[in-house]
Motif scaffolding. Structure first.
Motif, PDB file in Angstrom:
ATOM      1  N   THR A 184      76.438  -2.647   0.489  1.00 60.59           N
ATOM      2  CA  THR A 184      77.672  -1.435   0.840  1.00 60.59           C
ATOM      3  C   THR A 184      78.835  -2.353   1.473  1.00 60.59           C
ATOM      4  OG1 THR A 184      76.130   0.384   1.113  1.00 60.59           O
ATOM      5  CG2 THR A 184      78.446   0.618   1.855  1.00 60.59           C
ATOM      6  N   ASP A 185      79.996  -2.173   0.732  1.00 63.08           N
ATOM      7  CA  ASP A 185      81.012  -2.727   1.389  1.00 63.08           C
ATOM      8  C   ASP A 185      81.613  -1.510   2.145  1.00 63.08           C
ATOM      9  OD1 ASP A 185      83.863  -3.399   2.057  1.00 63.08           O
ATOM     10  OD2 ASP A 185      84.117  -4.505   0.051  1.00 63.08           O
ATOM     11  N   LEU A 186      81.672  -2.076   3.670  1.00 63.93           N
ATOM     12  CA  LEU A 186      81.905  -1.038   4.794  1.00 63.93           C
ATOM     13  C   LEU A 186      83.469  -1.170   5.249  1.00 63.93           C
ATOM     14  CD1 LEU A 186      78.825  -1.678   6.863  1.00 63.93           C
ATOM     15  CD2 LEU A 186      79.384   0.520   5.420  1.00 63.93           C
ATOM     16  N   GLY A 187      84.215  -2.101   4.532  1.00 59.15           N
ATOM     17  CA  GLY A 187      85.689  -2.073   4.771  1.00 59.15           C
ATOM     18  C   GLY A 187      85.953  -3.031   6.028  1.00 59.15           C
ATOM     19  N   ALA A 188      86.813  -2.597   6.880  1.00 61.00           N
ATOM     20  CA  ALA A 188      87.235  -3.219   8.039  1.00 61.00           C
ATOM     21  C   ALA A 188      86.303  -3.132   9.424  1.00 61.00           C
ATOM     22  CB  ALA A 188      88.698  -2.834   8.321  1.00 61.00           C
ATOM     23  N   VAL A 189      85.450  -2.544   9.131  1.00 61.56           N
ATOM     24  CA  VAL A 189      84.587  -2.072  10.502  1.00 61.56           C
ATOM     25  C   VAL A 189      83.874  -3.516  11.072  1.00 61.56           C
ATOM     26  CG1 VAL A 189      82.530  -1.704   9.146  1.00 61.56           C
ATOM     27  CG2 VAL A 189      82.700  -0.553  11.443  1.00 61.56           C
ATOM     28  N   GLU A 190      83.846  -3.522  12.230  1.00 63.16           N
ATOM     29  CA  GLU A 190      83.315  -5.016  13.083  1.00 63.16           C
ATOM     30  C   GLU A 190      82.006  -5.032  12.387  1.00 63.16           C
ATOM     31  OE1 GLU A 190      84.794  -7.459  14.556  1.00 63.16           O
ATOM     32  OE2 GLU A 190      86.467  -6.541  14.141  1.00 63.16           O
ATOM     33  N   PRO A 191      81.613  -6.308  12.281  1.00 65.91           N
ATOM     34  CA  PRO A 191      80.140  -6.465  11.836  1.00 65.91           C
ATOM     35  C   PRO A 191      79.276  -6.104  13.095  1.00 65.91           C
ATOM     36  CG  PRO A 191      81.306  -8.409  11.313  1.00 65.91           C
ATOM     37  CD  PRO A 191      82.105  -7.554  12.004  1.00 65.91           C
ATOM     38  N   LYS A 192      79.382  -6.550  14.308  1.00 65.20           N
ATOM     39  CA  LYS A 192      78.602  -6.364  15.416  1.00 65.20           C
ATOM     40  C   LYS A 192      78.368  -4.799  15.478  1.00 65.20           C
ATOM     41  CE  LYS A 192      77.522  -7.370  20.154  1.00 65.20           C
ATOM     42  NZ  LYS A 192      77.209  -5.892  20.616  1.00 65.20           N
ATOM     43  N   LYS A 193      79.394  -3.785  15.091  1.00 60.82           N
ATOM     44  CA  LYS A 193      79.328  -2.636  15.481  1.00 60.82           C
ATOM     45  C   LYS A 193      78.167  -1.921  14.499  1.00 60.82           C
ATOM     46  CE  LYS A 193      81.861   1.725  15.547  1.00 60.82           C
ATOM     47  NZ  LYS A 193      83.466   2.347  15.279  1.00 60.82           N
ATOM     48  N   VAL A 194      78.189  -2.573  13.395  1.00 62.05           N
ATOM     49  CA  VAL A 194      77.165  -2.326  12.114  1.00 62.05           C
ATOM     50  C   VAL A 194      75.906  -2.753  12.501  1.00 62.05           C
ATOM     51  CG1 VAL A 194      76.726  -2.596   9.735  1.00 62.05           C
ATOM     52  CG2 VAL A 194      79.212  -2.351  10.541  1.00 62.05           C
ATOM     53  N   LEU A 195      75.635  -4.037  13.022  1.00 66.56           N
ATOM     54  CA  LEU A 195      74.491  -4.258  13.346  1.00 66.56           C
ATOM     55  C   LEU A 195      73.640  -3.360  14.571  1.00 66.56           C
ATOM     56  CD1 LEU A 195      72.554  -6.413  12.090  1.00 66.56           C
ATOM     57  CD2 LEU A 195      73.332  -7.915  13.878  1.00 66.56           C
ATOM     58  N   ASP A 196      74.407  -3.096  15.425  1.00 65.53           N
ATOM     59  CA  ASP A 196      74.063  -2.381  16.872  1.00 65.53           C
ATOM     60  C   ASP A 196      73.608  -0.943  16.154  1.00 65.53           C
ATOM     61  OD1 ASP A 196      74.638  -4.389  18.459  1.00 65.53           O
ATOM     62  OD2 ASP A 196      76.452  -3.473  19.036  1.00 65.53           O
ATOM     63  N   ALA A 197      74.415  -0.279  15.330  1.00 65.52           N
ATOM     64  CA  ALA A 197      74.062   0.826  14.750  1.00 65.52           C
ATOM     65  C   ALA A 197      72.866   0.942  14.067  1.00 65.52           C
ATOM     66  CB  ALA A 197      75.215   1.578  14.040  1.00 65.52           C
ATOM     67  N   ALA A 198      72.594  -0.313  13.132  1.00 63.86           N
ATOM     68  CA  ALA A 198      71.508  -0.408  12.015  1.00 63.86           C
ATOM     69  C   ALA A 198      70.367  -0.448  13.117  1.00 63.86           C
ATOM     70  CB  ALA A 198      71.736  -1.519  11.447  1.00 63.86           C
ATOM     71  N   SER A 199      70.473  -1.198  13.966  1.00 58.90           N
ATOM     72  CA  SER A 199      69.457  -1.669  15.144  1.00 58.90           C
ATOM     73  C   SER A 199      68.572  -0.021  15.662  1.00 58.90           C
ATOM     74  CB  SER A 199      69.604  -2.356  16.094  1.00 58.90           C
ATOM     75  OG  SER A 199      70.001  -3.778  15.693  1.00 58.90           O
ATOM     76  N   ALA A 200      69.463   0.780  15.810  1.00 59.60           N
ATOM     77  CA  ALA A 200      69.214   2.136  16.288  1.00 59.60           C
ATOM     78  C   ALA A 200      68.544   2.846  15.389  1.00 59.60           C
ATOM     79  CB  ALA A 200      70.250   2.649  17.165  1.00 59.60           C
ATOM     80  N   MET A 201      69.010   2.798  14.062  1.00 61.03           N
ATOM     81  CA  MET A 201      68.687   3.490  12.960  1.00 61.03           C
ATOM     82  C   MET A 201      67.630   3.370  11.988  1.00 61.03           C
ATOM     83  SD  MET A 201      72.420   4.756  12.003  1.00 61.03           S
ATOM     84  CE  MET A 201      73.641   5.578  13.018  1.00 61.03           C
ATOM     85  N   THR A 202      67.562   1.971  11.799  1.00 58.90           N
ATOM     86  CA  THR A 202      66.532   1.519  10.729  1.00 58.90           C
ATOM     87  C   THR A 202      64.844   1.588  11.364  1.00 58.90           C
ATOM     88  OG1 THR A 202      66.050  -0.033   9.251  1.00 58.90           O
ATOM     89  CG2 THR A 202      66.596  -1.117  11.136  1.00 58.90           C
ATOM     90  N   HIS A 203      64.051   1.219  10.568  1.00 59.90           N
ATOM     91  CA  HIS A 203      62.735   1.571  10.852  1.00 59.90           C
ATOM     92  C   HIS A 203      61.982   0.268  10.000  1.00 59.90           C
ATOM     93  CE1 HIS A 203      58.499   2.542  10.925  1.00 59.90           C
ATOM     94  NE2 HIS A 203      58.578   3.473  11.934  1.00 59.90           N
ATOM     95  N   PHE A 204      61.151  -0.554  11.091  1.00 58.84           N
ATOM     96  CA  PHE A 204      60.541  -1.685  10.390  1.00 58.84           C
ATOM     97  C   PHE A 204      59.019  -1.487  10.783  1.00 58.84           C
ATOM     98  CE2 PHE A 204      64.715  -3.681  10.050  1.00 58.84           C
ATOM     99  CZ  PHE A 204      64.458  -4.458   8.648  1.00 58.84           C
ATOM    100  N   GLY A 205      58.295  -2.283  10.174  1.00 58.39           N
ATOM    101  CA  GLY A 205      56.714  -2.142  10.593  1.00 58.39           C
ATOM    102  C   GLY A 205      55.875  -1.335   9.710  1.00 58.39           C
ATOM    103  N   PRO A 206      54.566  -1.061  10.133  1.00 55.42           N
ATOM    104  CA  PRO A 206      53.714  -0.187   9.183  1.00 55.42           C
ATOM    105  C   PRO A 206      53.962   1.170   9.661  1.00 55.42           C
ATOM    106  CG  PRO A 206      52.537  -1.224  11.158  1.00 55.42           C
ATOM    107  CD  PRO A 206      53.979  -1.792  11.483  1.00 55.42           C
ATOM    108  N   GLY A 207      53.247   1.956   8.597  1.00 53.87           N
ATOM    109  CA  GLY A 207      53.522   3.378   9.032  1.00 53.87           C
ATOM    110  C   GLY A 207      55.095   3.974   8.354  1.00 53.87           C
ATOM    111  N   GLY A 208      55.220   5.238   8.889  1.00 54.78           N
ATOM    112  CA  GLY A 208      56.451   5.921   8.652  1.00 54.78           C
ATOM    113  C   GLY A 208      57.020   6.284   9.718  1.00 54.78           C
ATOM    114  N   ARG A 209      57.925   7.212   9.656  1.00 53.90           N
ATOM    115  CA  ARG A 209      58.923   7.935  10.917  1.00 53.90           C
ATOM    116  C   ARG A 209      58.154   9.080  11.287  1.00 53.90           C
ATOM    117  NH1 ARG A 209      64.323   6.682  11.566  1.00 53.90           N
ATOM    118  NH2 ARG A 209      64.941   4.986   9.960  1.00 53.90           N
ATOM    119  N   ARG A 210      58.213   9.398  12.529  1.00 52.99           N
ATOM    120  CA  ARG A 210      57.459  10.548  12.986  1.00 52.99           C
ATOM    121  C   ARG A 210      58.352  11.959  12.658  1.00 52.99           C
ATOM    122  NH1 ARG A 210      55.562   8.034  18.987  1.00 52.99           N
ATOM    123  NH2 ARG A 210      54.432   5.993  18.104  1.00 52.99           N
TER     124      ARG A 210
END
Length: 472
Positions: A150-176
């Protein structure tokens, strides 16, 4: 003096078996019919003729393996050092065995090729074209492993990475419960209706794994477009639990066909005839899992772009573990990207090729090269196993090696511990892959997404971390 006539000897199951009938649900009825005819004066020859229409079809003549070298193999890779030579020799050896499978009509290997199992298993970076056959083992358990940008335009990369760290899910199993993304109702209904997807375990994973990325080499990457300067996010993952369950079901059905059609074919290369009822249902199941996987990427991209208030410029994706139908053949790409623009309704002709966490993600246009069966590489691949890479690291700590290989980048591991088998040194040299993409005319590179940072799964603890993001 009264004369009597002996009743004719009854017909037994042994007679029927000798005539070619097989015990089964209708066997008792055949015996009744046979003896009724016998009691009405029919001799054995007449009874046999009467039951002949009920004979089962003759078993198929087993299909032999193809002779070595009988199927063309297109090679778009060359070795430049000892490690690459050893890797290429293993790739060629396993592909030669794969191409002996009776259904196969052509094969190819990409610059990122590397072995992925016992001899005779399609390698990463391998493509196999088969006639009237879908081979579950050739798309692997990670069905529709894919990348979305996704091309996110002019947003700062760190802001994106911080938001992604809070929202994504890695590891076995699924979301609760309470942290899940919704699955479209019509897609769930289609899963329910498909014989390969209707099991409760599959349906449960369909709901709980939406918005998850798994582990291994799956990632969330943030960088800047070299051509526009805009921030771009790339995710890499597949169909998670639903795909794994479909693969398991498909392999079981394919094995039954293998035993009947070609017992000498390797188990990992078993197939489901595409024109059979099972084949049509499996093909439909693959398309449904593809749709689920695209949604799995999309919900993360939408949630993150919304959280950072990005003005989305564009978004597209492509898969690299899948089966594609073209000109009467089924093309199985294992870690290989379809490079023609009409392979699916949502195909754009462009392909996304990640290399490693310290190198750019390539945005390219596929060349549909005939000598590559129309495919392009899916990434960088490996020259040796994860275990061998760890051995070569010696006494250096994972943290020190990470710092040395990713200087200036924001590299995060979701579960907190560095997975050294995912460091750049564990992959093929990125510049070699890029060079060979051009050398073999596999794709035309249109842009480079230079890395800012990424999130990897990392070494998993006994219990996966609870996601901080609450999906709405």
């Amino acid at each position: 003096m009264t004369m009597t006539h002996d009743s004719p000897a009854p017909i037994t199951g042994t007679h029927l078996i000798d005539w070619g009938h097989r015990p089964g649900p209708g066997f008792a009825d055949l015996l009744v019919r046979a003896n009724t005819a016998r009691e009405h004066g029919a001799d054995l020859a007449h009874v046999r003729a009467l039951l002949a229409p009920e004979l089962p079809p003759p078993p198929p003549v087993p299909l032999p393996l193809r002779g070595e070298g009988a199927v063309p193999l297109h090679v778009s890779i060359r070795a430049e050092n000892v490690d690459e030579e050893n890797n290429l020799n293993k790739v060629m050896a396993t592909m030669r065995e794969v191409l002996r499978t009776p259904t196969v009509e052509a094969g190819a290997v990409m610059p990122d090729a590397c072995p992925a199992g016992p001899l005779g298993t399609i390698p990463v970076g391998g493509i196999v074209a088969a006639r009237n056959a879908i081979h579950p083992g050739m798309h692997s358990a990670d069905i529709c492993c894919s990348v979305m940008m996704t091309d996110l335009g002019a947003v700062e990369p760190k802001k994106v990475l911080d938001a992604a760290s809070a929202m994504t899910h890695f590891g076995p199993g699924g979301r609760r419960e309470g942290n899940r993304f919704a699955v479209e109702e019509d897609l769930l209904e289609a899963f329910h209706a498909n014989p390969f997807l209707r099991r409760e375990k599959t349906l449960a994973a369909t709901r709980t794994h939406m918005g998850t990325q798994g582990d291994g080499n799956h990632f969330l990457f943030v960088g800047r477009s070299r051509s526009t300067g805009r921030t771009v996010m790339v995710t890499h993952h597949g169909s998670r639990g639903p795909g794994a369950q479909l693969y398991k079901e498909g392999m079981e059905v394919a094995e039954r066909y293998r035993q009947a059609l070609s017992p000498t074919t390797l188990r990992q290369n078993a197939w489901i005839p595409a024109d059979s009822t099972d084949g049509r249902a499996y093909w439909e199941a693959l398309q449904l899992v593809r749709r689920w996987t695209r949604a799995n990427h999309t919900v993360l991209h939408h949630a993150i772009s919304t959280a950072v208030q990005a003005s989305v410029v564009e978004r597209f994706w492509n898969e690299h573990n899948f089966v594609f139908e073209r000109d009467g053949l089924f093309y199985h790409g294992k870690g290989a990207t379809p490079a023609w623009g009409s392979y699916a309704d949502d195909a754009s002709g462009r392909v996304i090729i990640p290399l490693n966490m310290a190198e750019p993600v390539l945005i390219a246009r596929g060349r549909d090269a005939a000598h590559a069966l129309g495919f392009a590489p899916h990434g960088a691949g490996r020259n040796f196993t994860r275990t061998e890479h760890r051995r070569r690291m010696g006494a250096i700590t994972p943290e020190a090696q990470l710092a040395a290989e990713t200087k200036g980048l924001d590299i995060r591991f979701y579960c907190g511990k560095v997975d050294i088998s995912e460091l750049p040194s564990s992959y093929k040299r990125a510049n070699t892959v890029v060079q060979q993409i051009g050398e073999y005319d596999l794709a035309e590179i249109e842009d480079y997404i230079d890395p800012f940072g990424c999130i990897m799964a990392g070494n998993m603890p006994n219990r996966s971390r609870r996601p901080r993001y609450r999906a709405t």
